[in-house]
Design an enzyme around this catalytic site. Structure first.
Site, PDB file in Angstrom:
ATOM      1  N   LYS A 161      48.442  12.814 -12.799  1.00 41.37           N
ATOM      2  CA  LYS A 161      47.781  12.479 -14.511  1.00 41.37           C
ATOM      3  C   LYS A 161      46.791  11.128 -14.729  1.00 41.37           C
ATOM      4  O   LYS A 161      47.899  10.240 -14.727  1.00 41.37           O
ATOM      5  CB  LYS A 161      48.042  12.727 -15.484  1.00 41.37           C
ATOM      6  CG  LYS A 161      47.599  12.849 -17.265  1.00 41.37           C
ATOM      7  CD  LYS A 161      48.955  13.086 -17.922  1.00 41.37           C
ATOM      8  CE  LYS A 161      48.351  12.952 -18.924  1.00 41.37           C
ATOM      9  NZ  LYS A 161      49.731  13.285 -19.870  1.00 41.37           N
ATOM     10  N   ASP A 170      54.530  17.907 -29.154  1.00 42.27           N
ATOM     11  CA  ASP A 170      53.290  18.163 -29.607  1.00 42.27           C
ATOM     12  C   ASP A 170      53.333  19.842 -28.860  1.00 42.27           C
ATOM     13  O   ASP A 170      52.784  19.877 -27.624  1.00 42.27           O
ATOM     14  CB  ASP A 170      51.876  17.709 -28.564  1.00 42.27           C
ATOM     15  CG  ASP A 170      50.197  18.017 -28.569  1.00 42.27           C
ATOM     16  OD1 ASP A 170      50.339  18.941 -29.414  1.00 42.27           O
ATOM     17  OD2 ASP A 170      50.168  17.459 -27.399  1.00 42.27           O
TER      18      ASP A 170
END
Length: 286
Positions: free
Chosen positions: A14, A109
């Protein structure tokens, strides 16, 4: 996706988005790294290490690899998840959430695109860029988070095979909530009238909870669980621990074991492969 040349293990990379950062790494990435290094749980994505490429702007988080994310799966599946499979998925999400909350961390989230799944049916909560630690007394936090009423919406989306409250704006979102759950008032949400914006916006008058009409086939235990997750009053809303003890998970159809979850084509890999083929074709044109 990458391969660890020392262990031959497949991992996920990532890239940290620097976005014109002049003072070092973004605070959201620092928070994500700090939290993930402390967390170890089967239903939380694993951060293995942080590596730097040829430039300081090329910073990558090396994470455990998961073949799918639930958003891609829901978009591409030909037949929806069965109720037993939904229970298997949401139980794992709740176990991950219980672990986070016991360690005084809120994710902030949660949504299907941030839930990953391995080919062995293990669900992992990912993307901790907005996650924060909390304590008593609570510190002020920005209200500008993306995802609202996460766990209940995820369960409902898995059961209904589509998003429960697809609002296009905050006002539209509030209106959809009122249509589904009824207009909040002091009786069901003590302190509601004292909220900062409660007097600045007139909610539609809708006195009914319509969850049963939206899920007519769902058992009483399932509806009870959804209602507890969607309570307006935060003091009455179900915790992850409460949910894990729900009778919904003890009645038929029972949750299937993660190992018995179906495996799926790797949609993300297909997308990357088709993009690579298109790029190669363009380069090959005279």
């Amino acid at each position: 996706r990458a391969r660890d040349t020392l262990t031959d293990e497949t991992v996920a990379l990532k890239k940290v988005r620097m976005d014109n950062e002049k003072d070092g790494m973004p605070i959201s990435s620092l928070r994500e790294i700090t939290l993930l290094l402390e967390l170890q749980h089967p239903n939380i994505v694993e951060l293995k290490e942080v590596v730097v490429g040829n430039h300081l702007e090329s910073i990558f988080l090396v994470m455990g690899y998961c073949e799918q994310d639930l958003a891609s799966l829901l978009e591409n599946m030909q037949t929806p998840f069965s109720e037993a499979q939904v229970k298997c998925i949401i139980l794992q999400v709740l176990k991950g959430l219980q672990y986070l909350h016991e360690n005084y961390i809120i994710h902030r989230d949660l949504k299907v695109s941030n839930l990953l799944m391995t080919d062995k049916g293990c669900v992992k909560i990912a993307d901790f860029g907005l996650a924060r630690t909390y304590g008593m007394p609570p510190k002020p936090m920005t209200p500008k988070v993306v995802t609202l009423w996460a766990a209940g919406c995820i369960l409902a989306e898995l059961l209904a095979h589509k998003p429960l409250l697809p609002g296009t704006s905050e006002i539209h979102q509030i209106d959809l909530i009122v249509q589904l759950l009824g207009t909040p008032n002091e009786n069901i949400w003590p302190g509601f009238s004292k909220l900062p914006l409660a007097t600045q916006y007139t909610l539609r008058k809708q006195p009914y909870n319509n969850l049963k009409h939206r899920f007519p086939w769902l058992s009483e235990a399932g509806l009870r669980l959804l209602n507890f997750l969607f309570m307006y009053d935060p003091k009455k809303r179900a915790t992850a621990k409460d949910c894990l003890e729900s009778s919904y998970f003890k009645e038929k159809p029972l949750p299937c074991e993660p190992e018995l979850m179906p495996t799926f084509p790797h949609h993300r890999n297909k997308r990357v492969a088709s993009t690579a083929v298109e790029s190669q074709a363009k380069r090959s044109k005279p």
